[in-house]
Design a protein around this motif. Structure first.
Motif, short mmCIF file in Angstrom:
data_model
loop_
_atom_site.label_atom_id
_atom_site.label_comp_id
_atom_site.label_asym_id
_atom_site.label_seq_id
_atom_site.Cartn_x
_atom_site.Cartn_y
_atom_site.Cartn_z
N TYR A 68 31.29 197.79 75.15
CA TYR A 68 30.26 197.36 76.09
C TYR A 68 30.87 196.30 77.01
O TYR A 68 31.38 195.28 76.54
CB TYR A 68 29.05 196.78 75.35
CG TYR A 68 28.33 197.80 74.50
CD1 TYR A 68 27.33 198.59 75.03
CD2 TYR A 68 28.69 197.98 73.16
CE1 TYR A 68 26.67 199.53 74.25
CE2 TYR A 68 28.03 198.93 72.37
CZ TYR A 68 27.03 199.70 72.93
OH TYR A 68 26.40 200.64 72.15
N THR A 69 30.83 196.56 78.30
CA THR A 69 31.42 195.61 79.24
C THR A 69 30.60 194.34 79.32
O THR A 69 29.38 194.39 79.41
CB THR A 69 31.54 196.22 80.65
OG1 THR A 69 30.24 196.63 81.10
CG2 THR A 69 32.48 197.42 80.66
N CYS A 70 31.31 193.21 79.29
CA CYS A 70 30.61 191.93 79.49
C CYS A 70 30.11 191.86 80.94
O CYS A 70 29.00 191.40 81.19
CB CYS A 70 31.55 190.77 79.17
SG CYS A 70 30.75 189.46 78.23
N PHE A 71 30.95 192.31 81.86
CA PHE A 71 30.48 192.38 83.25
C PHE A 71 29.41 193.48 83.34
O PHE A 71 29.51 194.54 82.75
CB PHE A 71 31.62 192.62 84.24
CG PHE A 71 32.61 193.69 83.87
CD1 PHE A 71 32.48 194.97 84.37
CD2 PHE A 71 33.69 193.41 83.06
CE1 PHE A 71 33.40 195.97 84.07
CE2 PHE A 71 34.63 194.39 82.74
CZ PHE A 71 34.47 195.68 83.24
N PHE A 72 28.35 193.16 84.02
CA PHE A 72 27.13 193.96 84.19
C PHE A 72 26.19 193.86 82.99
O PHE A 72 25.11 194.44 83.01
CB PHE A 72 27.45 195.43 84.50
CG PHE A 72 27.50 195.73 85.98
CD1 PHE A 72 28.23 194.90 86.84
CD2 PHE A 72 26.85 196.81 86.52
CE1 PHE A 72 28.29 195.16 88.19
CE2 PHE A 72 26.90 197.08 87.88
CZ PHE A 72 27.62 196.25 88.71
N SER A 73 26.58 193.13 81.92
CA SER A 73 25.65 192.98 80.80
C SER A 73 24.44 192.12 81.19
O SER A 73 23.34 192.31 80.66
CB SER A 73 26.34 192.38 79.58
OG SER A 73 26.84 191.08 79.84
N ASN A 74 24.63 191.21 82.14
CA ASN A 74 23.49 190.43 82.63
C ASN A 74 22.47 191.33 83.32
O ASN A 74 21.27 191.07 83.27
CB ASN A 74 23.96 189.34 83.59
CG ASN A 74 24.64 188.19 82.90
OD1 ASN A 74 24.36 187.90 81.74
ND2 ASN A 74 25.54 187.51 83.59
N LEU A 75 22.95 192.39 83.98
CA LEU A 75 22.03 193.30 84.66
C LEU A 75 21.20 194.09 83.65
O LEU A 75 20.07 194.49 83.94
CB LEU A 75 22.80 194.24 85.60
CG LEU A 75 23.05 193.69 87.01
CD1 LEU A 75 23.93 192.45 86.98
CD2 LEU A 75 23.65 194.74 87.92
N TYR A 76 21.75 194.30 82.46
CA TYR A 76 20.95 194.87 81.38
C TYR A 76 19.84 193.89 80.98
O TYR A 76 18.69 194.29 80.79
CB TYR A 76 21.85 195.20 80.18
CG TYR A 76 21.10 195.41 78.90
CD1 TYR A 76 20.30 196.54 78.70
CD2 TYR A 76 21.17 194.46 77.87
CE1 TYR A 76 19.60 196.71 77.51
CE2 TYR A 76 20.48 194.64 76.69
CZ TYR A 76 19.69 195.77 76.51
OH TYR A 76 19.00 195.94 75.34
N LEU A 77 20.18 192.61 80.87
CA LEU A 77 19.15 191.61 80.55
C LEU A 77 18.06 191.59 81.61
O LEU A 77 16.89 191.38 81.30
CB LEU A 77 19.78 190.22 80.43
CG LEU A 77 20.77 189.99 79.29
CD1 LEU A 77 21.36 188.58 79.38
CD2 LEU A 77 20.11 190.19 77.94
N GLY A 78 18.46 191.80 82.86
CA GLY A 78 17.50 191.75 83.96
C GLY A 78 16.72 193.03 84.18
O GLY A 78 15.83 193.08 85.03
N GLY A 79 17.06 194.08 83.44
CA GLY A 79 16.35 195.34 83.58
C GLY A 79 16.90 196.25 84.65
O GLY A 79 16.29 197.28 84.97
N PHE A 80 18.05 195.93 85.21
CA PHE A 80 18.65 196.76 86.25
C PHE A 80 19.60 197.81 85.69
O PHE A 80 20.01 198.73 86.42
CB PHE A 80 19.40 195.88 87.26
CG PHE A 80 18.51 195.00 88.08
CD1 PHE A 80 17.96 195.45 89.26
CD2 PHE A 80 18.20 193.71 87.66
CE1 PHE A 80 17.13 194.65 90.01
CE2 PHE A 80 17.36 192.89 88.40
CZ PHE A 80 16.82 193.35 89.58
N GLN A 81 19.99 197.67 84.43
CA GLN A 81 20.86 198.63 83.77
C GLN A 81 20.32 198.89 82.36
O GLN A 81 19.71 198.01 81.75
CB GLN A 81 22.29 198.09 83.65
CG GLN A 81 22.97 197.81 84.98
CD GLN A 81 23.50 199.07 85.65
OE1 GLN A 81 24.12 199.90 85.01
NE2 GLN A 81 23.25 199.20 86.93
N GLU A 82 20.60 200.07 81.85
CA GLU A 82 20.35 200.36 80.44
C GLU A 82 21.60 199.99 79.65
O GLU A 82 22.71 199.94 80.19
CB GLU A 82 20.03 201.85 80.25
CG GLU A 82 18.79 202.31 80.97
CD GLU A 82 17.51 201.65 80.46
OE1 GLU A 82 17.47 201.31 79.25
OE2 GLU A 82 16.58 201.48 81.25
#
Length: 420
Positions: A68-82
């Motif tokens: 799991y990439t650390c980069f873009f993991s914040n976007l998962y927290l924000g609901g922009f990524q699964e």
């Protein structure tokens, strides 16, 4: 770091290693072992295997079957990524590039015997060893917190289960509750990462829990893209985010995971979620290999080779290399330079002058993306910044949307570059 004959000779010979004739090997193909399958390690393994066209035997040691990439993991927290959007496997590296992918923990390096020991037993021999282990945390960095508390106060700075846990805690916050973050001191993985995370948490809370509050205790007087984030917080999350920097006691922090309290400069606050991001250091295997000096592993800028051993290279977050930030983009850029140098040292192929680049994108709100980046060159002393760029405050919505869309394209590109 205590100098010994092995370290001294390694430091003396390392600069010439990338420019020398191919190594003389006892038998068979030259062997490269890569420890760590992230942006640095996976990229290096793939490029060495791909460009050597089978001339080099490449082994990648990585405990996780799904990365799991650390980069873009914040976007998962924000609901922009699964979560599935940031999950990647190593199947293509094995099937299409002939890389021997070993899912195990590297537990030691014998630099004399040139072997890497594995938790599951046995060892793997190498002619060149590339370490890209990411980060570990400094013991005692935040008073009251250690790894035993990570399920109550998650760090979520290694993506995967910790990221899922933090999101679940955020979504379970009571109405009007308090989210606290303890930010890390410099240097650390992804300089804008904690502040993008604040933005993504605020985005979720604004939609689901608009009376909630966010407190950030920060030991630094300023941070990456500070003006951009603070502008964004003011425009999109007015009154929700309280950033407490060094000047206001942000570095004087302790936590109580059992009581769920955060004490900042003597003032205790009851919180509902606490994201503790401690001070960082190179992943443990770098220290075990004897290539660290303090918290990080010094390297030569021309090829990312360790200053302690010419046959070991250290990439990405774990390296002490100069001006580049600790980011996925940086690790990927360094990996390509390293792969070219390693292939040249082992097969006599052409080695090109080292050039590096980095861009860090951050999402503040829907279609509100910002970025910072630079180009770099190798000097005898370090990787040195040549020039840079950063988004500006007051940019129009179309430009911010384009910046966000650019980041999506970059993510698709870098993960393809890493995993094939």
């Amino acid at each position: 770091m205590t100098l010994n004959r092995r370290v001294f000779l390694g430091a003396a010979g390392v600069v010439a290693a990338g420019l020398s004739a191919p190594m003389v090997l006892a038998q068979g193909k030259p062997r490269v072992v890569v420890v760590g399958g992230g942006a640095g390690g996976a990229t290096a393994a793939r490029y060495i295997a791909k460009d050597s066209k089978g001339e080099i035997d490449v082994t990648l040691i990585e405990p996780s079957r799904t990365y799991y990439t650390c980069f873009f993991s914040n976007l998962y927290l924000g609901g922009f990524q699964e979560l599935s959007d940031i999950a990647h496997s190593y199947g293509t590296l094995a099937a299409n590039y002939g890389i021997n992918v070993v899912h195990d923990w590297a537990t030691g390096v014998d630099r004399d015997a040139k072997t890497v020991s594995l938790a599951g037993g046995g060892s793997v021999p190498y002619d060149k060893l590339i370490l890209s282990p990411g980060i570990d945390f400094v013991d005692g960095a935040v008073e009251g917190w250690d790894l035993s508390a990570q399920n109550k106060m998650p760090h979520a700075y290694k993506a995967g289960s910790q990221t899922e846990l933090l999101k679940a805690q955020i979504m379970a916050m009571p109405e009007g509750g308090t989210f606290a973050m303890v930010a890390p001191p410099n240097p650390y993985r992804c300089p804008p990462g904690p502040y993008e995370r604040v933005s993504m948490v605020a985005h979720v809370l604004k939609a689901n829990n608009p009376t909630a509050k966010i407190i950030v205790a920060d030991p630094k007087p300023k941070f990456s893209k500070m003006a951009l984030f603070q502008e964004g917080w003011g425009n999109n999350y007015e009154g929700m985010v309280d950033w407490i920097g060094e000047d206001f006691g942000g570095g004087n922090v302790s936590v109580s995971p059992d009581a769920m309290t955060v004490t900042i400069d003597g003032e205790e606050t009851k919180v509902d979620v606490c994201n503790v991001i401690p001070a960082m250091k190179a992943g443990r295997i770098a220290e075990m290999a004897g290539v660290t000096d303090g918290n990080w592993a010094p390297v030569n800028a021309a090829d990312m080779s360790s200053k302690a051993d010419p046959d070991i290279y250290v990439l990405g977050d774990a390296s002490q290399q100069g001006d580049m930030p600790k980011s996925g983009f940086s690790a990927n850029s360094q990996a390509k330079v390293c792969a070219n140098a390693v292939r040249g040292a082992l097969t006599g192929s052409k080695v090109f002058p080292a050039k590096f680049s980095n861009t860090c994108w951050s999402l503040i709100d829907t279609d509100d993306g910002v970025k910072v980046g630079a180009t770099y060159e190798a000097t005898p002393e370090k990787i040195a910044k040549v020039d840079g760029f950063i988004s500006q405050t007051g940019e129009d919505a179309d430009l911010r949307k384009a910046t966000y869309e650019e980041s999506l394209g970059w993510y698709a590109g870098i993960t393809s570059d890493m995993f094939g």
